[in-house]
Design an enzyme around this catalytic site. Structure first.
Site, PDB file in Angstrom:
ATOM      1  N   ARG A  43      37.088  41.366  39.303  1.00 17.04           N
ATOM      2  CA  ARG A  43      38.075  41.270  38.231  1.00 17.04           C
ATOM      3  C   ARG A  43      37.346  41.188  36.893  1.00 17.04           C
ATOM      4  O   ARG A  43      36.318  40.505  36.765  1.00 17.04           O
ATOM      5  CB  ARG A  43      38.943  40.017  38.394  1.00 17.04           C
ATOM      6  CG  ARG A  43      40.036  40.124  39.461  1.00 17.04           C
ATOM      7  CD  ARG A  43      41.122  41.130  39.069  1.00 17.04           C
ATOM      8  NE  ARG A  43      42.240  41.167  39.988  1.00 17.04           N
ATOM      9  CZ  ARG A  43      42.356  42.017  41.020  1.00 17.04           C
ATOM     10  NH1 ARG A  43      41.406  42.892  41.267  1.00 17.04           N
ATOM     11  NH2 ARG A  43      43.435  42.000  41.774  1.00 17.04           N
ATOM     12  N   GLU A  56      43.010  46.141  31.123  1.00 19.06           N
ATOM     13  CA  GLU A  56      43.288  47.271  32.031  1.00 19.06           C
ATOM     14  C   GLU A  56      44.763  47.627  31.948  1.00 19.06           C
ATOM     15  O   GLU A  56      45.587  46.711  31.894  1.00 19.06           O
ATOM     16  CB  GLU A  56      42.951  46.884  33.474  1.00 19.06           C
ATOM     17  CG  GLU A  56      41.476  46.679  33.713  1.00 19.06           C
ATOM     18  CD  GLU A  56      41.152  46.392  35.184  1.00 19.06           C
ATOM     19  OE1 GLU A  56      42.032  46.572  36.036  1.00 19.06           O
ATOM     20  OE2 GLU A  56      40.023  45.987  35.460  1.00 19.06           O
ATOM     21  N   HIS A  58      38.982  50.816  37.982  1.00 19.15           N
ATOM     22  CA  HIS A  58      39.602  49.909  38.967  1.00 19.15           C
ATOM     23  C   HIS A  58      40.110  50.688  40.192  1.00 19.15           C
ATOM     24  O   HIS A  58      41.303  50.729  40.476  1.00 19.15           O
ATOM     25  CB  HIS A  58      40.760  49.110  38.333  1.00 19.15           C
ATOM     26  CG  HIS A  58      41.107  47.877  39.124  1.00 19.15           C
ATOM     27  ND1 HIS A  58      41.439  46.675  38.560  1.00 19.15           N
ATOM     28  CD2 HIS A  58      41.176  47.666  40.466  1.00 19.15           C
ATOM     29  CE1 HIS A  58      41.689  45.782  39.508  1.00 19.15           C
ATOM     30  NE2 HIS A  58      41.546  46.365  40.677  1.00 19.15           N
TER      31      HIS A  58
HETATM   32  C1  DGY Z   1      43.223  44.185  44.851  1.00 22.68           C
HETATM   33  O1  DGY Z   1      43.744  44.378  45.947  1.00 22.68           O
HETATM   34  O2  DGY Z   1      43.168  43.064  44.347  1.00 22.68           O
HETATM   35  C2  DGY Z   1      42.696  45.370  44.124  1.00 22.68           C
HETATM   36  O3  DGY Z   1      42.080  45.008  42.946  1.00 22.68           O
HETATM   37  C3  DGY Z   1      43.788  46.382  43.873  1.00 22.68           C
HETATM   38  O4  DGY Z   1      44.877  45.796  43.293  1.00 22.68           O
END
Ligand code: DGY
Length: 319
Positions: A239, A268, A286
């Site tokens: 993240r 994002e 991402h």
């Molecule tokens: C997650 O599953 O957390 C990925 O980042 C996709 O959303």
């Protein structure tokens, strides 16, 4: 008995949408635009369940305005930092996520980021693509060797362990920090560090795999980048909230951090345009879990959770 009403907020895989339509009175957002706070609040009065992605934000303010009709938020993601879990639980709304099924895809992408950052993927590609590749020398685009190097992993959950398994294929010496030490069957020889600081001192390569929480916000800040060995490579496929982006740029500017591979950003979609000036930063939008196999598996896992809930059972991934 009538089918439960389900709102699917984004365009999920075809197999997921087909399966959902068999069991639920489903409305799908084929436009595939992120659901706004207003749409989520309005949907809560019309649907028994919402199947969102990390792009739909269930903040405390939104949750306070949800209609009591909404009983479950079955996330199509493992990360749930877009959900105020406390607020949802306080409203009696069940929340689930999709662990396990995306670990390999995300670990694959982390490996791509690590290799791409270490071996000048961006600068190399740009040089060839732009037609500016006009010489070669043994001193040209010399990168950092991954094989046999020390790898530090922060967060040795499912994705962290999947990444460690792939890194073992490169004979990396694996070190990790985690809230608790893993049993030997899971650690597989990886060396535990009881503090982030201790881990950083040996991390020639650093890969982040912990969730975004209040405690991990800006986990990698200026002080911590300075603790890495000079010339370290930093990878973030978890993240954006985990990294102080200004501090990373400052560490790249001095060369203390040699390169970075980033799939996640503070903002994002969009990312941080300031990183575009850095040819030693390999960036992706991402897409850690974005493989066909994994998208189906995530959709099916979210539906499994919904099916269990509406069958009166406890879904396997309740948070
Ligand atoms: C997650 O599953 O957390 C990925 O980042 C996709 O959303």
């Amino acid at each position: 008995m009538s089918k439960p009403r389900l709102w699917i907020t984004r365009r999920l895989s075809d197999a997921t949408l087909e399966r959902a339509a068999k069991t639920y009175d489903v409305v799908i957002n084929y436009d595939d635009t992120p659901g706004t706070a207003e749409q989520i609040i309005a949907a809560s009065a019309e649907f028994d369940a919402i199947l969102p992605c990390h792009s739909e934000h269930f903040s405390a303010e939104v949750v306070a305005k949800l209609d009591p009709r909404l009983k479950i938020v079955a996330n199509h993601s493992v990360g749930v930092d877009h959900c105020d879990l406390e607020a949802l639980r306080a409203r009696g709304i069940t929340v689930t996520n999709t662990p396990d099924v995306l670990s390999d895809a995300t670990a694959e992408l982390a490996m791509l980021l690590m290799l791409g950052a270490a071996r000048h993927a961006v600068a190399g590609d740009r040089t060839v693509r732009s037609g500016k590749w006009d010489s070669w020398s043994p001193a040209f685009m010399v990168g950092k060797q991954v094989t046999g190097a020390r790898l530090g992993i922060i967060g040795m959950g499912r994705v962290g362990r999947a990444f460690a398994a792939k890194a073992r294929g490169f004979d990396m010496e694996i070190h990790y920090f985690n809230r608790s030490e893993l049993p030997p069957t899971q650690a597989q020889g990886a060396k535990y560090h009881s503090s982030v600081e201790s881990l950083l001192s040996v991390a020639d390569f650093l890969s982040l795999h912990c969730p975004a929480t209040a405690e991990t916000n800006d986990l990698m800040n200026a002080e911590r980048f300075a603790l890495l060995p000079k010339g370290a490579v930093v990878v973030n496929s978890a993240r954006g909230a985990l990294v102080d982006e200004e501090a990373l740029m400052a560490a790249l500017d001095t060369g203390h951090v040699a390169a970075a591979g980033l799939d996640c950003f503070k903002v994002e979609p969009g990312g941080n345009p300031a990183f575009s000036d850095y040819h030693n930063v390999f960036m992706l939008p991402h897409i850690g879990s974005a493989t066909r196999t994994t998208r189906d598996a995530m959709g099916f896992r979210a539906l499994d959770n919904l099916d269990a809930f509406f069958a009166g059972k406890t879904p396997q991934d309740v948070l």
